[in-house]
Design a protein around this motif. Structure first.
Motif, PDB file in Angstrom:
ATOM      1  N   ILE A 157       0.815  -1.199   0.000  1.00 17.07           N
ATOM      2  CA  ILE A 157       0.000   0.000   0.000  1.00 17.07           C
ATOM      3  C   ILE A 157       0.860   1.266   0.000  1.00 17.07           C
ATOM      4  O   ILE A 157       0.405   2.357  -0.284  1.00 17.07           O
ATOM      5  N   GLY A 158       2.152   1.098   0.289  1.00 13.51           N
ATOM      6  CA  GLY A 158       3.011   2.268   0.445  1.00 13.51           C
ATOM      7  C   GLY A 158       3.714   2.715  -0.824  1.00 13.51           C
ATOM      8  O   GLY A 158       4.322   3.773  -0.858  1.00 13.51           O
ATOM      9  N   LEU A 159       3.637   1.884  -1.870  1.00 10.86           N
ATOM     10  CA  LEU A 159       4.357   2.241  -3.090  1.00 10.86           C
ATOM     11  C   LEU A 159       3.471   3.129  -3.960  1.00 10.86           C
ATOM     12  O   LEU A 159       3.011   2.733  -5.008  1.00 10.86           O
ATOM     13  N   THR A 160       3.247   4.331  -3.503  1.00 13.52           N
ATOM     14  CA  THR A 160       2.382   5.261  -4.225  1.00 13.52           C
ATOM     15  C   THR A 160       3.247   6.147  -5.100  1.00 13.52           C
ATOM     16  O   THR A 160       4.446   6.253  -4.882  1.00 13.52           O
ATOM     17  N   PRO A 161       2.637   6.789  -6.090  1.00 17.39           N
ATOM     18  CA  PRO A 161       3.392   7.753  -6.896  1.00 17.39           C
ATOM     19  C   PRO A 161       4.062   8.821  -6.013  1.00 17.39           C
ATOM     20  O   PRO A 161       5.160   9.264  -6.325  1.00 17.39           O
ATOM     21  N   GLN A 162       3.424   9.179  -4.903  1.00 18.60           N
ATOM     22  CA  GLN A 162       4.023  10.176  -4.010  1.00 18.60           C
ATOM     23  C   GLN A 162       5.333   9.667  -3.415  1.00 18.60           C
ATOM     24  O   GLN A 162       6.332  10.387  -3.362  1.00 18.60           O
ATOM     25  N   THR A 163       5.318   8.419  -2.933  1.00 17.11           N
ATOM     26  CA  THR A 163       6.532   7.845  -2.353  1.00 17.11           C
ATOM     27  C   THR A 163       7.651   7.828  -3.391  1.00 17.11           C
ATOM     28  O   THR A 163       8.783   8.234  -3.129  1.00 17.11           O
ATOM     29  N   LEU A 164       7.276   7.329  -4.570  1.00 13.51           N
ATOM     30  CA  LEU A 164       8.268   7.236  -5.633  1.00 13.51           C
ATOM     31  C   LEU A 164       8.830   8.597  -5.975  1.00 13.51           C
ATOM     32  O   LEU A 164      10.040   8.777  -6.115  1.00 13.51           O
ATOM     33  N   ALA A 165       7.920   9.566  -6.074  1.00 14.54           N
ATOM     34  CA  ALA A 165       8.336  10.917  -6.445  1.00 14.54           C
ATOM     35  C   ALA A 165       9.324  11.452  -5.413  1.00 14.54           C
ATOM     36  O   ALA A 165      10.294  12.131  -5.746  1.00 14.54           O
ATOM     37  N   ARG A 166       9.074  11.106  -4.153  1.00 12.30           N
ATOM     38  CA  ARG A 166       9.942  11.596  -3.089  1.00 12.30           C
ATOM     39  C   ARG A 166      11.363  11.084  -3.264  1.00 12.30           C
ATOM     40  O   ARG A 166      12.330  11.805  -3.076  1.00 12.30           O
ATOM     41  N   LYS A 211      12.605   9.793  -6.172  1.00  9.44           N
ATOM     42  CA  LYS A 211      13.157  10.182  -7.477  1.00  9.44           C
ATOM     43  C   LYS A 211      13.571  11.646  -7.503  1.00  9.44           C
ATOM     44  O   LYS A 211      14.542  12.006  -8.159  1.00  9.44           O
ATOM     45  N   SER A 212      12.823  12.480  -6.801  1.00  5.24           N
ATOM     46  CA  SER A 212      13.144  13.902  -6.883  1.00  5.24           C
ATOM     47  C   SER A 212      14.362  14.239  -6.023  1.00  5.24           C
ATOM     48  O   SER A 212      14.995  15.265  -6.221  1.00  5.24           O
ATOM     49  N   ARG A 213      14.713  13.371  -5.082  1.00  2.58           N
ATOM     50  CA  ARG A 213      15.855  13.660  -4.233  1.00  2.58           C
ATOM     51  C   ARG A 213      17.175  13.411  -4.956  1.00  2.58           C
ATOM     52  O   ARG A 213      18.135  14.158  -4.822  1.00  2.58           O
ATOM     53  N   PHE A 214      17.213  12.299  -5.716  1.00  2.00           N
ATOM     54  CA  PHE A 214      18.513  11.856  -6.235  1.00  2.00           C
ATOM     55  C   PHE A 214      18.701  12.146  -7.712  1.00  2.00           C
ATOM     56  O   PHE A 214      17.755  12.123  -8.492  1.00  2.00           O
ATOM     57  N   ARG A 215      19.935  12.375  -8.044  1.00  2.00           N
ATOM     58  CA  ARG A 215      20.266  12.449  -9.456  1.00  2.00           C
ATOM     59  C   ARG A 215      20.738  11.062  -9.928  1.00  2.00           C
ATOM     60  O   ARG A 215      20.632  10.744 -11.100  1.00  2.00           O
ATOM     61  N   VAL A 216      21.240  10.253  -9.013  1.00  2.00           N
ATOM     62  CA  VAL A 216      21.611   8.891  -9.406  1.00  2.00           C
ATOM     63  C   VAL A 216      20.326   8.119  -9.730  1.00  2.00           C
ATOM     64  O   VAL A 216      19.260   8.453  -9.235  1.00  2.00           O
ATOM     65  N   PRO A 217      20.451   7.100 -10.586  1.00  2.00           N
ATOM     66  CA  PRO A 217      19.242   6.412 -11.056  1.00  2.00           C
ATOM     67  C   PRO A 217      18.458   5.709  -9.945  1.00  2.00           C
ATOM     68  O   PRO A 217      19.009   4.903  -9.190  1.00  2.00           O
ATOM     69  N   VAL A 218      17.182   6.036  -9.860  1.00  2.00           N
ATOM     70  CA  VAL A 218      16.248   5.400  -8.929  1.00  2.00           C
ATOM     71  C   VAL A 218      15.263   4.593  -9.768  1.00  2.00           C
ATOM     72  O   VAL A 218      14.664   5.138 -10.691  1.00  2.00           O
ATOM     73  N   VAL A 219      15.134   3.316  -9.493  1.00  5.07           N
ATOM     74  CA  VAL A 219      14.167   2.515 -10.247  1.00  5.07           C
ATOM     75  C   VAL A 219      13.174   1.877  -9.281  1.00  5.07           C
ATOM     76  O   VAL A 219      13.484   1.654  -8.120  1.00  5.07           O
ATOM     77  N   ALA A 220      11.981   1.616  -9.797  1.00  3.46           N
ATOM     78  CA  ALA A 220      10.948   1.050  -8.939  1.00  3.46           C
ATOM     79  C   ALA A 220      10.340  -0.180  -9.573  1.00  3.46           C
ATOM     80  O   ALA A 220      10.177  -0.252 -10.787  1.00  3.46           O
TER      81      ALA A 220
END
Ligand code: ADP
Ligand code: ZN
Ligand code: ZN
Length: 751
Positions: free
Chosen positions: A272-281, A283-292
């Motif tokens: 239930i926690g893998l929301t677009p908001q979580t991901l955005a948080r 992804k927006s922090r890092f410049r290194v590649p974040v994948v989900a």
């Protein structure tokens, strides 16, 4: 079969041990490997463990994985078939192979099945690792006048034009468009498909961070400093932090420290926690590649992410339960958010627990493990309290409002409307007046948990289960939530013919209806599995809630966890009693976790919150402790009770579940199995208890009878030995094939 072509001269057949054999794990429930001869053409790397191969199996062709090489087989060479082809020119990642072996051994599961489960669908289907492609659709410039007579096509054209980087077919249908509309556009020259090669996790140059990290408060800084001290080696750690205390910020800064050293972080989050908001948080922090790894990915995309992690390109990998099987080239840390969450345990087939595998995996890699939760499982808490795990705590919220205390409302002898007491309705009214939002939590979907005849007492029961049927109004029907069977609503009582049928109790639909009646000018959002069947509808509702207009939310646990609802200042729990007197020894723990998580939804932002909890047992000591002192205090108390009762985490458990449409057959076999095990335990002098068979709490489900045998031991290794023996006994026993059975290691529920 073509394998006979490669048969060598007959002389070698008389000398077993003199020919090369590949031991292959196949998609089969059988807990064994299968012997094959090498294919005529060896892969570039030669034959190695970890290579995917295509093999003939019965009359089918299946994909398997070479597990080991042997010189010779128990079978004569002539009876062996050859591998058809090697599918890769390099073995699957070693850490992945290790994890599969560990998982299969620990959970007493077939290795082949485990591997199938642990690899992306594309690999399971035999597709090559390379050449991951996807079709994207693009808008083309052209004459769009013909679209005036085709409004849907015009809309689709607009959509495509809004996405200059292309849209996948799945995204297009998610927007409600059909293949036909797309092809019509293509015919008119206004849309075109393009194959693109996927490569997730493209490296980006420049600094590590895309946005700066937050300045930490004192507790966060202390926790992070402690983590920084031990970035090398196996260091398990429990981060116990109240809801909204900024655990995620600690994860982010730990990840940053590891990324700076070129190391990857694997982050597990609850379903239930893998929301677009979580991901955005992230992804927006890092410049290194974040994948989900989430359910919205296509199979090629999933493989792409897997490969990006295995090659070391992706630095941060976020996913739900099954992401624990993602290979890592440069493992740096594993983080398990909300480590207590029930979604980490798989409840059928391979019954693994991702958090427990995370522990094993971190140990194997010799890397830090961070388990975070506001409501830690008693297992992890015990490890922390006994010093096996380091214990870090966050007791404050950055917002300064402490989590609200639970206020208990006595339900006895009080009239309720839609399940709600006058005190709760009063508080809702005040909240709306103050321009805020209120959340009503009710753990039952549907209109009412049962339908009863007021003349004779008849209750609508499921024909297939020992359970009542739930009354639904939208659409009107009776549904069993255990087997999903449905029936039309009767007009009259099937027993006595009376028309006086009444709904008993309240579910989300009824509470929604009542609230809408009482507050006609307020929007009431109902959020449960029925109202959010469509994927986007939940996101849509969340967006609306975030706009902050006063409104009412009625929801099940879908709403209770993870979501940041800044405008909610009141939470009402319709009935807190579910777990208080349940037979399952974990029910109280789980119910307290849920209550605390729900309560955590109130007052997370600038406004303080209130949490009202309705109960028929206002004097219950556990509930009282939870209300007065919070989950942490109750959990420590529950641990003491578990210790006295010698229940997990103070013992290790395995549960044999047997089910069959024929009760006597199931009982006879299960009795035999339990007796055989007890005899063996006595002979082997192994301190393991074996209890049962006993009927499952719901004995009849979907017209099948369910029986349990429980194994407990003080030592994990003893439990393992006993469970292993039992599995072997069942595999060897002919009658066991007539029933369905499974052995659940560390069962999370006794259902
Ligand atoms: P948790 O993961 O413990 O539930 P979050 O990390 O989501 O908590 O933090 C809750 C809120 O507090 C978020 O909105 C987050 O941005 C904010 N927050 C966290 N740490 C800080 C900080 N050090 N300073 C300011 N705001 C913070
Ligand atoms: Zn009746
Ligand atoms: Zn049923």
């Amino acid at each position: 079969m073509s394998d006979s072509v490669s048969s060598p001269p007959a002389t070698t057949e008389r000398a077993p041990g003199a020919f090369q054999v590949l031991k292959v794990a196949l998609p089969s429930p059988l807990r064994r490997l299968f012997d094959y001869l090498p294919a005529p053409r060896a892969p570039a790397c030669g034959w190695l463990p970890g290579l995917r191969v295509r093999v003939p199996f019965g009359r089918r062709d299946v994909v398997g994985v070479v597990v080991s090489l042997a010189s010779g087989s128990e079978l004569p060479r002539a009876q062996l078939r050859a591998v058809s082809e090697a599918l890769d020119d390099a073995p699957l990642p070693e850490d992945w192979q290790w994890l599969c072996q560990f998982t299969a051994r620990y959970y007493q599961h077939s290795l082949g099945d485990t591997m199938q489960h642990a690899m992306p669908a594309r690999l399971r289907q035999g597709h090559p690792m390379a050449g991951r492609t996807q079709t994207l659709w693009y808008a083309r410039q052209g004459d769009d006048t013909p679209l005036q007579r085709a409004p849907r096509q015009a809309e689709l054209y607009r959509l495509l034009r809004q996405h200059p980087h292309g849209l996948a077919g799945r995204a297009i249908s998610a927007h409600g468009f059909t293949r036909e509309q797309l092809h019509a556009l293509q015919k008119k020259g206004l849309a075109e498909p393009q194959e693109i090669t996927l490569t997730a996790g493209q490296p980006v140059s420049g600094s590590l961070l895309a946005t700066p990290s937050l300045p930490l408060n004192r507790e966060q800084a202390t926790a992070l400093a402690a983590l920084h001290e031990k970035l090398d080696g196996y260091h398990p750690c429990l981060l116990e932090g109240v809801t909204g205390s900024g655990k995620t910020e600690v994860y982010l800064q730990l990840i940053e420290a590891l990324a700076a050293k070129g190391k990857q972080s694997l982050v597990l989050v609850p379903e239930i926690g893998l929301t677009p908001q979580t991901l955005a948080r992230f992804k927006s922090r890092f410049r290194v590649p974040v994948v989900a790894l989430h359910s919205g990915l296509t199979d090629p995309e999933r493989l792409d992410v897997w490969e990006a992690a295995a090659s070391g390109r992706a630095m941060v990998i976020i996913g739900t339960r099954s992401a624990i099987f993602t290979p890592l080239a440069k493992p740096g840390a594993i983080i398990v958010d909300e480590e207590h969450d029930g979604s980490y345990k798989q409840h059928d087939g391979l019954r693994y627990h991702a958090r427990d595998l995370a522990v094993a995996r971190a140990h194997h890699h010799q890397i830090p493990l961070l388990l975070g939760s506001a409501t830690p499982s008693l297992e992890s808490l015990q490890q922390a309290l006994s010093g096996v795990y380091r214990h870090l705590r966050l007791t404050q919220r950055p917002s300064r409002h402490p989590p609200a205390k639970l206020e208990l409302l006595d339900m006895r002898h009080q009239r309720r409307q839609g399940g709600l007491l006058p005190g709760a309705l009063q508080a809702i009214r005040q909240t709306l007046k103050a321009g805020k939002q209120a959340l009503v939590f009710i753990n039952r979907r549907g209109f009412a948990p049962s339908l009863a005849c007021h003349s004779c007492g008849w209750l609508a029961e499921c024909h297939q289960c020992d359970a009542r049927m739930t009354l639904h109004r939208q659409p009107p029907l009776l549904a069993c939530h255990h087997c999903d069977s449905r029936r039309a609503l009767p007009d009259a009582c099937p027993e006595c013919g009376s028309g006086d049928l009444r709904a008993l109790g309240s579910g989300t639909e009824r509470t929604e209806e009542t609230l809408q009646g009482l507050f006609p000018d307020t929007v009431v959002h109902r959020i449960d599995r029925d109202s959010t069947r469509k994927k986007e509808s939940f996101e849509q509702v969340l967006k609306e809630i975030h706009r902050g207009e006063p409104c009412l939310l009625v929801g099940t646990q879908m709403l209770a966890k993870g979501h940041h609802l800044p405008h909610v200042t009141l939470v009402v729990v319709v009935n807190a009693d579910g777990g208080l007197y349940a037979a399952d020894f974990r029910a109280l723990e789980h119910s307290a976790q849920l209550l605390e998580q729900v309560a955590g939804r109130a007052g997370r932002a600038a406004h303080p919150g209130r949490v009202l909890v309705q109960t028929l047992h206002p004097d219950d000591p556990h509930l009282g402790q939870l209300a007065e002192h919070g989950y942490g205090a109750l959990a420590r108390n529950l641990l003491e009770e578990r210790r006295l009762a010698q229940l997990p985490p103070f013992c290790f458990m395995a549960l044999l579940r047997v089910e069959s449409p024929q009760e006597p057959a199931a009982m006879a076999l299960t009795q035999q199995a339990a007796q055989a095990l007890r005899q063996w335990l006595t002979d082997a002098n192994l301190p393991v208890r074996c209890l049962g068979p006993v009927p499952a709490p719901m004995e009849r489900r979907q017209n099948r009878y369910h029986l349990h045998v429980m194994i407990t031991a003080q030592k994990r290794s003893h439990r393992h030995t006993a469970a292993h023996w039992l599995v072997q006994w069942l595999e060897a026993h002919r009658d066991a094939r007539k029933v369905r059975w499974s052995v659940d290691i560390d069962p999370q529920t006794l259902a």
